[in-house]
Design a protein around this motif. Sequence first.
Motif, PDB file in Angstrom:
ATOM      1  N   SER A  99       0.610   8.023   3.026  1.00  0.00           N
ATOM      2  CA  SER A  99      -0.638   7.259   2.861  1.00  0.00           C
ATOM      3  C   SER A  99      -0.412   6.022   2.018  1.00  0.00           C
ATOM      4  CB  SER A  99      -1.706   8.127   2.197  1.00  0.00           C
ATOM      5  OG  SER A  99      -2.090   9.171   3.024  1.00  0.00           O
ATOM      6  N   ASN A 100       0.299   6.188   0.921  1.00  0.00           N
ATOM      7  CA  ASN A 100       0.588   5.042   0.052  1.00  0.00           C
ATOM      8  C   ASN A 100       1.417   3.987   0.784  1.00  0.00           C
ATOM      9  OD1 ASN A 100      -0.812   6.275  -2.000  1.00  0.00           O
ATOM     10  ND2 ASN A 100       1.000   7.120  -2.980  1.00  0.00           N
ATOM     11  N   TRP A 102       1.630   3.541   4.078  1.00  0.00           N
ATOM     12  CA  TRP A 102       0.855   2.944   5.176  1.00  0.00           C
ATOM     13  C   TRP A 102      -0.171   1.950   4.654  1.00  0.00           C
ATOM     14  CZ3 TRP A 102       1.199   1.575   9.822  1.00  0.00           C
ATOM     15  CH2 TRP A 102       0.074   1.236  10.586  1.00  0.00           C
ATOM     16  N   PHE A 103      -0.766   2.231   3.501  1.00  0.00           N
ATOM     17  CA  PHE A 103      -1.755   1.315   2.933  1.00  0.00           C
ATOM     18  C   PHE A 103      -1.139  -0.062   2.717  1.00  0.00           C
ATOM     19  CE2 PHE A 103      -3.941  -0.581  -0.762  1.00  0.00           C
ATOM     20  CZ  PHE A 103      -5.183  -0.752  -0.183  1.00  0.00           C
ATOM     21  N   TYR A 106      -0.153  -1.568   6.223  1.00  0.00           N
ATOM     22  CA  TYR A 106      -1.330  -1.946   7.009  1.00  0.00           C
ATOM     23  C   TYR A 106      -1.910  -3.273   6.524  1.00  0.00           C
ATOM     24  CZ  TYR A 106      -5.929  -1.771   9.141  1.00  0.00           C
ATOM     25  OH  TYR A 106      -7.055  -2.074   9.851  1.00  0.00           O
ATOM     26  N   ARG A 107      -1.958  -3.462   5.205  1.00  0.00           N
ATOM     27  CA  ARG A 107      -2.479  -4.724   4.665  1.00  0.00           C
ATOM     28  C   ARG A 107      -1.669  -5.906   5.151  1.00  0.00           C
ATOM     29  NH1 ARG A 107      -3.149  -3.905  -1.625  1.00  0.00           N
ATOM     30  NH2 ARG A 107      -1.128  -4.823  -1.341  1.00  0.00           N
ATOM     31  N   TYR A 123       4.517   2.204  12.287  1.00  0.00           N
ATOM     32  CA  TYR A 123       4.163   3.572  11.883  1.00  0.00           C
ATOM     33  C   TYR A 123       5.281   4.544  12.249  1.00  0.00           C
ATOM     34  CZ  TYR A 123       2.101   8.183  12.326  1.00  0.00           C
ATOM     35  OH  TYR A 123       1.881   9.533  12.254  1.00  0.00           O
ATOM     36  N   TYR A 152      -4.310  11.249   9.882  1.00  0.00           N
ATOM     37  CA  TYR A 152      -3.606  10.175  10.556  1.00  0.00           C
ATOM     38  C   TYR A 152      -4.113   9.831  11.933  1.00  0.00           C
ATOM     39  CZ  TYR A 152      -0.671   9.459   6.759  1.00  0.00           C
ATOM     40  OH  TYR A 152      -0.248   9.123   5.524  1.00  0.00           O
ATOM     41  N   ARG A 156      -8.414   7.294  10.889  1.00  0.00           N
ATOM     42  CA  ARG A 156      -7.850   5.948  10.961  1.00  0.00           C
ATOM     43  C   ARG A 156      -8.489   5.078  12.030  1.00  0.00           C
ATOM     44  NH1 ARG A 156      -5.744   4.491   6.375  1.00  0.00           N
ATOM     45  NH2 ARG A 156      -4.196   5.915   5.633  1.00  0.00           N
TER      46      ARG A 156
END
Length: 193
Positions: A99-100, A102-103, A106-107, A123, A152, A156
């Motif tokens: 999660s960390n 991907w955050f 993703y940004r 991903y 996930y 999302r």
Amino acid sequence: MHASDVIVQEGELPRCPYCRMFTCAVGKKHFATNTCRTQAARVMERERVARQAMKANNIVFYVNNDSIETGSEYKYLGRILSADDKDDAAVSYNIKKASNAWFGMYRILSADGANAHVMARFYLAIIQAKLLFGSETWVLSQKALERFHARYITRRHIRRLPDNSWLYPPTNEVLDQCGLSPITTYIAKRKTT
């Protein structure tokens, strides 16, 4: 314990003292069945393992006359291992790490205007390595699989529309758009390679 030791409450079938099943035929005839004997062997094995675990929990190790703290979970080679031999802690740890990662990813990707297919490739290449680290040896419960799907897949792709309503596209549609398979497919691949 004898079959005559069975306690029956009103409106309830008696419980076999050997296999612990509710049955109307408690006694020698019931114990002679393969079902009762097999279940009784399982019950005895579970009780033996529980006794061993209790003994193991009571062992204290000392170094220079100081006792060493024991824990139920520890990290070994980047993977969380637990005393009860369940993989829930490892799954939670991997979800948090992924999660960390991907955050942050993703940004960057959304700021650059990447489409869903490009994000899916990132991903697969980066995030999934963190998410499924050690999954080759996992024995996943249905609850753990649901956590993967909820974290996930489902959450999302829920989006807020300009009129403040929410869009809930079907999961299969989102996976097809991104060119991804369900998480169970990737876990199965890792177990066979």
